[in-house]
Design a protein around this motif. Sequence first.
Motif, PDB file in Angstrom:
ATOM      1  N   ASP A   3       0.962  -1.309   0.080  1.00 10.05           N
ATOM      2  CA  ASP A   3      -0.056   0.035   0.190  1.00 10.05           C
ATOM      3  C   ASP A   3       1.040   1.170   0.269  1.00 10.05           C
ATOM      4  N   ASP A   4       1.039   1.914  -1.182  1.00 12.30           N
ATOM      5  CA  ASP A   4       1.836   3.265  -1.292  1.00 12.30           C
ATOM      6  C   ASP A   4       1.208   4.565  -0.672  1.00 12.30           C
ATOM      7  N   THR A   5      -0.135   4.371  -0.338  1.00 15.79           N
ATOM      8  CA  THR A   5      -0.870   5.705  -0.012  1.00 15.79           C
ATOM      9  C   THR A   5      -0.252   6.462   1.213  1.00 15.79           C
ATOM     10  N   GLY A   6       0.276   5.745   2.150  1.00 11.62           N
ATOM     11  CA  GLY A   6       1.124   6.265   3.362  1.00 11.62           C
ATOM     12  C   GLY A   6       2.524   6.575   3.162  1.00 11.62           C
ATOM     13  N   GLU A   7       2.998   6.229   1.992  1.00 14.80           N
ATOM     14  CA  GLU A   7       4.649   6.162   1.632  1.00 14.80           C
ATOM     15  C   GLU A   7       5.052   7.423   1.775  1.00 14.80           C
ATOM     16  N   ILE A   8       6.197   7.905   2.394  1.00 15.42           N
ATOM     17  CA  ILE A   8       6.711   9.189   2.709  1.00 15.42           C
ATOM     18  C   ILE A   8       7.877   9.237   1.552  1.00 15.42           C
ATOM     19  N   PHE A   9       8.050  10.338   0.771  1.00 18.32           N
ATOM     20  CA  PHE A   9       9.262  10.601   0.086  1.00 18.32           C
ATOM     21  C   PHE A   9      10.030  11.708   0.740  1.00 18.32           C
ATOM     22  N   THR A  10      11.597  11.559   0.480  1.00 21.03           N
ATOM     23  CA  THR A  10      12.688  12.611   0.728  1.00 21.03           C
ATOM     24  C   THR A  10      12.496  13.539  -0.609  1.00 21.03           C
ATOM     25  N   LEU A  11      13.239  14.481  -0.387  1.00 27.97           N
ATOM     26  CA  LEU A  11      13.340  15.542  -1.500  1.00 27.97           C
ATOM     27  C   LEU A  11      13.976  14.821  -2.542  1.00 27.97           C
ATOM     28  N   ASP A  12      14.893  14.205  -2.124  1.00 31.53           N
ATOM     29  CA  ASP A  12      15.524  13.326  -3.606  1.00 31.53           C
ATOM     30  C   ASP A  12      14.707  12.512  -4.386  1.00 31.53           C
ATOM     31  N   GLU A  13      13.826  11.867  -3.533  1.00 30.57           N
ATOM     32  CA  GLU A  13      13.022  10.924  -4.137  1.00 30.57           C
ATOM     33  C   GLU A  13      12.044  11.670  -4.788  1.00 30.57           C
ATOM     34  N   VAL A  14      11.447  12.730  -4.310  1.00 29.39           N
ATOM     35  CA  VAL A  14      10.374  13.450  -5.275  1.00 29.39           C
ATOM     36  C   VAL A  14      11.149  13.861  -6.290  1.00 29.39           C
ATOM     37  N   ALA A  15      12.206  14.397  -6.275  1.00 33.00           N
ATOM     38  CA  ALA A  15      12.811  15.067  -7.501  1.00 33.00           C
ATOM     39  C   ALA A  15      12.953  14.175  -8.740  1.00 33.00           C
ATOM     40  N   ALA A  16      13.448  12.850  -8.198  1.00 35.69           N
ATOM     41  CA  ALA A  16      13.499  11.784  -9.017  1.00 35.69           C
ATOM     42  C   ALA A  16      12.236  11.169  -9.772  1.00 35.69           C
ATOM     43  N   TYR A  17      10.991  11.321  -8.847  1.00 29.90           N
ATOM     44  CA  TYR A  17       9.832  10.850  -9.140  1.00 29.90           C
ATOM     45  C   TYR A  17       9.244  11.876  -9.995  1.00 29.90           C
ATOM     46  N   LEU A  18       9.146  13.022  -9.998  1.00 30.17           N
ATOM     47  CA  LEU A  18       8.854  14.295 -10.776  1.00 30.17           C
ATOM     48  C   LEU A  18       9.818  14.422 -12.058  1.00 30.17           C
ATOM     49  N   LYS A  19      11.143  13.907 -11.981  1.00 33.02           N
ATOM     50  CA  LYS A  19      11.770  13.914 -12.888  1.00 33.02           C
ATOM     51  C   LYS A  19      12.396  15.441 -13.053  1.00 33.02           C
ATOM     52  N   VAL A  20      12.575  15.977 -12.059  1.00 35.40           N
ATOM     53  CA  VAL A  20      13.184  17.437 -12.092  1.00 35.40           C
ATOM     54  C   VAL A  20      14.419  17.719 -10.927  1.00 35.40           C
ATOM     55  N   GLY A  21      15.045  18.794 -10.972  1.00 32.84           N
ATOM     56  CA  GLY A  21      16.272  18.966 -10.049  1.00 32.84           C
ATOM     57  C   GLY A  21      15.720  18.898  -8.537  1.00 32.84           C
ATOM     58  N   LYS A  22      16.530  18.468  -7.666  1.00 28.81           N
ATOM     59  CA  LYS A  22      16.502  18.696  -6.333  1.00 28.81           C
ATOM     60  C   LYS A  22      16.349  20.287  -5.935  1.00 28.81           C
ATOM     61  N   ARG A  23      16.590  21.081  -6.548  1.00 26.49           N
ATOM     62  CA  ARG A  23      16.527  22.729  -6.372  1.00 26.49           C
ATOM     63  C   ARG A  23      14.993  23.021  -6.674  1.00 26.49           C
ATOM     64  N   THR A  24      14.524  22.594  -7.429  1.00 28.55           N
ATOM     65  CA  THR A  24      13.330  22.909  -7.978  1.00 28.55           C
ATOM     66  C   THR A  24      12.213  22.412  -7.184  1.00 28.55           C
ATOM     67  N   VAL A  25      12.215  21.252  -6.672  1.00 29.78           N
ATOM     68  CA  VAL A  25      11.586  20.631  -5.502  1.00 29.78           C
ATOM     69  C   VAL A  25      11.598  21.377  -4.076  1.00 29.78           C
ATOM     70  N   TYR A  26      13.067  21.792  -3.935  1.00 30.13           N
ATOM     71  CA  TYR A  26      13.094  22.360  -2.727  1.00 30.13           C
ATOM     72  C   TYR A  26      12.546  24.064  -2.844  1.00 30.13           C
ATOM     73  N   ARG A  27      12.618  24.735  -3.733  1.00 29.32           N
ATOM     74  CA  ARG A  27      11.824  25.938  -4.233  1.00 29.32           C
ATOM     75  C   ARG A  27      10.502  25.817  -4.091  1.00 29.32           C
ATOM     76  N   LEU A  28       9.800  24.890  -4.766  1.00 28.85           N
ATOM     77  CA  LEU A  28       8.476  24.727  -4.842  1.00 28.85           C
ATOM     78  C   LEU A  28       7.868  24.248  -3.242  1.00 28.85           C
ATOM     79  N   ALA A  29       8.744  23.565  -2.420  1.00 29.13           N
ATOM     80  CA  ALA A  29       8.334  23.248  -1.047  1.00 29.13           C
ATOM     81  C   ALA A  29       8.431  24.497  -0.309  1.00 29.13           C
ATOM     82  N   ALA A  30       9.477  25.293  -0.264  1.00 32.07           N
ATOM     83  CA  ALA A  30       9.456  26.292   0.408  1.00 32.07           C
ATOM     84  C   ALA A  30       8.672  27.514   0.098  1.00 32.07           C
TER      85      ALA A  30
END
Length: 75
Positions: A3-30
Amino acid sequence: MKDDTGEIFTLDEVAAYLKVGKRTVYRLAAAKKIPAFKVGGTWRFRRQEIDQWIKRQTAEAQSDDGPGGPHGRNG
């Protein structure tokens, strides 16, 4: 099946999942433009919320590209 509904991603994992840079994810989160929370000073992301965010982004992009939108035939 896992069951993946409760899965937690790190910043690196979200960046890979979205196929974008870590800096992009960081900026979106901030900027609170992507659902995220901090644990011990590091960003974390719920997979289910990221998937819902992707669906919203897709729907908004499609509505912006309609016939009267910026990329439509009348634009």
